[in-house]
Design an enzyme around this catalytic site. Structure first.
Site, PDB file in Angstrom:
ATOM      1  N   GLY A  46      19.963 -11.036  28.531  1.00 25.95           N
ATOM      2  CA  GLY A  46      21.367 -11.565  28.668  1.00 25.95           C
ATOM      3  C   GLY A  46      22.052 -11.465  27.575  1.00 25.95           C
ATOM      4  O   GLY A  46      23.635 -11.699  27.809  1.00 25.95           O
ATOM      5  N   GLU A 101      21.631 -16.732  22.274  1.00 22.71           N
ATOM      6  CA  GLU A 101      21.301 -16.740  23.626  1.00 22.71           C
ATOM      7  C   GLU A 101      22.420 -16.685  24.525  1.00 22.71           C
ATOM      8  O   GLU A 101      23.769 -17.074  24.153  1.00 22.71           O
ATOM      9  CB  GLU A 101      20.770 -18.141  23.856  1.00 22.71           C
ATOM     10  CG  GLU A 101      20.192 -18.345  25.293  1.00 22.71           C
ATOM     11  CD  GLU A 101      19.330 -17.442  26.177  1.00 22.71           C
ATOM     12  OE1 GLU A 101      19.596 -16.339  26.010  1.00 22.71           O
ATOM     13  OE2 GLU A 101      18.294 -17.937  26.758  1.00 22.71           O
ATOM     14  N   ASP A 102      22.744 -16.199  25.822  1.00 23.14           N
ATOM     15  CA  ASP A 102      23.675 -16.261  26.489  1.00 23.14           C
ATOM     16  C   ASP A 102      24.041 -17.551  27.136  1.00 23.14           C
ATOM     17  O   ASP A 102      25.195 -17.792  27.242  1.00 23.14           O
ATOM     18  CB  ASP A 102      23.337 -14.849  27.818  1.00 23.14           C
ATOM     19  CG  ASP A 102      22.259 -15.200  28.667  1.00 23.14           C
ATOM     20  OD1 ASP A 102      21.672 -15.806  28.044  1.00 23.14           O
ATOM     21  OD2 ASP A 102      21.912 -14.550  29.394  1.00 23.14           O
ATOM     22  N   ASP A 105      20.435 -23.361  30.180  1.00 26.39           N
ATOM     23  CA  ASP A 105      20.738 -24.212  31.330  1.00 26.39           C
ATOM     24  C   ASP A 105      19.887 -25.282  31.230  1.00 26.39           C
ATOM     25  O   ASP A 105      20.338 -26.320  30.763  1.00 26.39           O
ATOM     26  CB  ASP A 105      20.338 -23.043  32.526  1.00 26.39           C
ATOM     27  CG  ASP A 105      20.580 -23.392  33.973  1.00 26.39           C
ATOM     28  OD1 ASP A 105      21.063 -24.501  34.015  1.00 26.39           O
ATOM     29  OD2 ASP A 105      19.836 -22.843  34.666  1.00 26.39           O
ATOM     30  N   LYS A 133      25.221 -25.523  29.927  1.00 26.56           N
ATOM     31  CA  LYS A 133      25.463 -26.411  31.112  1.00 26.56           C
ATOM     32  C   LYS A 133      24.694 -27.853  30.948  1.00 26.56           C
ATOM     33  O   LYS A 133      23.585 -27.930  31.111  1.00 26.56           O
ATOM     34  CB  LYS A 133      24.622 -25.569  32.224  1.00 26.56           C
ATOM     35  CG  LYS A 133      25.347 -24.386  32.914  1.00 26.56           C
ATOM     36  CD  LYS A 133      24.530 -23.933  34.140  1.00 26.56           C
ATOM     37  CE  LYS A 133      25.252 -22.691  34.736  1.00 26.56           C
ATOM     38  NZ  LYS A 133      24.227 -21.912  35.622  1.00 26.56           N
ATOM     39  N   PHE A 154      26.705 -21.269  39.195  1.00 26.86           N
ATOM     40  CA  PHE A 154      25.974 -20.139  38.812  1.00 26.86           C
ATOM     41  C   PHE A 154      27.254 -18.938  38.277  1.00 26.86           C
ATOM     42  O   PHE A 154      28.215 -18.730  38.704  1.00 26.86           O
ATOM     43  CB  PHE A 154      25.285 -19.254  39.740  1.00 26.86           C
ATOM     44  CG  PHE A 154      24.414 -18.180  39.313  1.00 26.86           C
ATOM     45  CD1 PHE A 154      23.244 -18.402  38.713  1.00 26.86           C
ATOM     46  CD2 PHE A 154      24.781 -16.864  39.602  1.00 26.86           C
ATOM     47  CE1 PHE A 154      22.411 -17.577  38.172  1.00 26.86           C
ATOM     48  CE2 PHE A 154      23.952 -15.747  38.790  1.00 26.86           C
ATOM     49  CZ  PHE A 154      22.814 -16.155  38.461  1.00 26.86           C
ATOM     50  N   VAL A 155      27.021 -18.405  37.041  1.00 25.14           N
ATOM     51  CA  VAL A 155      27.985 -17.277  36.429  1.00 25.14           C
ATOM     52  C   VAL A 155      27.333 -16.096  36.078  1.00 25.14           C
ATOM     53  O   VAL A 155      26.183 -15.903  36.091  1.00 25.14           O
ATOM     54  CB  VAL A 155      28.408 -18.045  35.086  1.00 25.14           C
ATOM     55  CG1 VAL A 155      29.536 -19.097  35.228  1.00 25.14           C
ATOM     56  CG2 VAL A 155      27.430 -18.454  34.136  1.00 25.14           C
ATOM     57  N   ASP A 161      23.389 -11.617  34.394  1.00 20.97           N
ATOM     58  CA  ASP A 161      23.251 -10.977  35.650  1.00 20.97           C
ATOM     59  C   ASP A 161      22.853 -11.961  36.995  1.00 20.97           C
ATOM     60  O   ASP A 161      22.542 -13.116  36.820  1.00 20.97           O
ATOM     61  CB  ASP A 161      22.010 -10.091  35.533  1.00 20.97           C
ATOM     62  CG  ASP A 161      20.658 -10.863  35.807  1.00 20.97           C
ATOM     63  OD1 ASP A 161      20.339 -11.893  35.018  1.00 20.97           O
ATOM     64  OD2 ASP A 161      19.988 -10.553  36.605  1.00 20.97           O
ATOM     65  N   ARG A 167      25.866  -7.584  34.515  1.00 23.57           N
ATOM     66  CA  ARG A 167      25.877  -7.507  33.275  1.00 23.57           C
ATOM     67  C   ARG A 167      26.798  -6.708  32.591  1.00 23.57           C
ATOM     68  O   ARG A 167      27.406  -7.155  31.492  1.00 23.57           O
ATOM     69  CB  ARG A 167      24.474  -7.046  32.682  1.00 23.57           C
ATOM     70  CG  ARG A 167      23.210  -7.953  33.073  1.00 23.57           C
ATOM     71  CD  ARG A 167      22.155  -7.499  32.207  1.00 23.57           C
ATOM     72  NE  ARG A 167      20.821  -8.049  32.884  1.00 23.57           N
ATOM     73  CZ  ARG A 167      20.205  -8.947  32.700  1.00 23.57           C
ATOM     74  NH1 ARG A 167      20.807 -10.382  32.192  1.00 23.57           N
ATOM     75  NH2 ARG A 167      18.975  -9.183  33.159  1.00 23.57           N
TER      76      ARG A 167
HETATM   77  P1  IMP Z   1      17.082 -22.213  30.719  1.00 25.40           P
HETATM   78  O1  IMP Z   1      15.625 -21.855  30.462  1.00 25.40           O
HETATM   79  O2  IMP Z   1      17.035 -22.747  32.032  1.00 25.40           O
HETATM   80  O3  IMP Z   1      17.757 -22.700  29.794  1.00 25.40           O
HETATM   81  O4  IMP Z   1      17.809 -20.678  31.345  1.00 25.40           O
HETATM   82  C1  IMP Z   1      17.936 -19.744  30.482  1.00 25.40           C
HETATM   83  C2  IMP Z   1      18.144 -18.485  31.297  1.00 25.40           C
HETATM   84  O5  IMP Z   1      18.349 -18.616  32.640  1.00 25.40           O
HETATM   85  C3  IMP Z   1      19.375 -17.643  30.760  1.00 25.40           C
HETATM   86  O6  IMP Z   1      19.135 -17.114  29.721  1.00 25.40           O
HETATM   87  C4  IMP Z   1      19.824 -16.851  31.848  1.00 25.40           C
HETATM   88  O7  IMP Z   1      18.844 -15.821  31.816  1.00 25.40           O
HETATM   89  C5  IMP Z   1      19.234 -17.767  33.122  1.00 25.40           C
HETATM   90  N1  IMP Z   1      20.511 -18.408  33.729  1.00 25.40           N
HETATM   91  C6  IMP Z   1      20.804 -19.811  33.745  1.00 25.40           C
HETATM   92  N2  IMP Z   1      21.883 -20.199  34.176  1.00 25.40           N
HETATM   93  C7  IMP Z   1      22.392 -18.761  34.750  1.00 25.40           C
HETATM   94  C8  IMP Z   1      23.702 -18.398  35.283  1.00 25.40           C
HETATM   95  O8  IMP Z   1      24.370 -19.317  35.577  1.00 25.40           O
HETATM   96  N3  IMP Z   1      23.726 -17.231  35.510  1.00 25.40           N
HETATM   97  C9  IMP Z   1      23.105 -16.153  35.050  1.00 25.40           C
HETATM   98  N4  IMP Z   1      21.734 -16.461  34.512  1.00 25.40           N
HETATM   99  C10 IMP Z   1      21.510 -17.988  34.142  1.00 25.40           C
HETATM  100 MG    MG Z   2      19.006 -15.155  28.994  1.00 22.63          MG
END
Ligand code: IMP
Ligand code: MG
Length: 177
Positions: A46, A101-102, A105, A133, A154-155, A161, A167
């Site tokens: 990402g 990191e992208d 979440d 987020k 969701f984005v 992606d 992407r």
């Molecule tokens: P976390 O581990 O829950 O913090 O999530 C991180 C990963 O979830 C990111 O690196 C993304 O790959 C994916 N992700 C979380 N939210 C989104 C979204 O809104 N769009 C796309 N990918 C997301």
């Molecule tokens: Mg990611």
């Protein structure tokens, strides 16, 4: 409006807005690490586009390493399960590490990655994420550099992606309600 896989998305952050914020993040990091060397660890897939634009504007000596650590396998909700870490082969000992990191979440990805990074005895570790987020976050490691704090919707685009697609989009789009 764009169609990605089976869903429709509206423009949320334009290419111009993103690049302006990316530049400002790069300046902040360059200022904070003035006269220091930084090892940037880029989380694939990402963060590839964000990292490319960010790194072009970094003004301190920069090494770059690409790793893969995935908690996410398609769909619109984080699974919360981290599968594996690939590609972190170099020594981190005594280095100033900035993770790119992208999106942060739930924070699960960072909860899994950061302890592995600390085990390698870096001098410091910071997290730089384009998107954050806050309402979804329940992790232990808050991001240090945040481009945009966004709602839970969701984005997709600019590296992010949906079902493996989107992407390559230059802007960031939000799922249509
Ligand atoms: P976390 O581990 O829950 O913090 O999530 C991180 C990963 O979830 C990111 O690196 C993304 O790959 C994916 N992700 C979380 N939210 C989104 C979204 O809104 N769009 C796309 N990918 C997301
Ligand atoms: Mg990611």
């Amino acid at each position: 409006m764009v169609q990605v896989s089976d869903k429709q998305f509206d423009v949320f952050l334009s290419e111009e807005e993103i690049l302006r914020e990316v530049r400002s993040l790069a300046w902040r990091i360059s200022e904070d690490y003035r006269d220091k060397e930084v090892l940037f660890i880029v989380l694939l897939n990402g963060a590839f586009m964000f990292a490319a634009d960010l790194l072009k504007e970094i003004q301190v000596p920069a090494a770059v390493s690409f790793v893969k650590l995935s908690s996410y396998h398609g769909g619109t909700e984080s699974s919360g399960k981290v599968q594996e870490l690939i590609g972190l082969n170099e020594t981190l000992e005594g280095k100033n590490v900035v993770i790119i990191e992208d999106i942060v979440d739930t924070g699960t990805t960072m909860d899994n990655l950061i302890p592995i990074v600390y085990e390698k005895l870096p001098a410091s570790v910071k997290i730089c994420t384009l998107l954050y987020k806050p309402e979804a976050f329940k992790g232990n490691f808050l991001p240090d550099y945040v481009g945009f704090s966004i709602s839970n919707a969701f984005v997709v685009g600019y590296g992010l992606d949906y079902n493996g697609l989107g992407r390559n989009l230059k802007a960031i789009y939000q799922l249509k309600k």
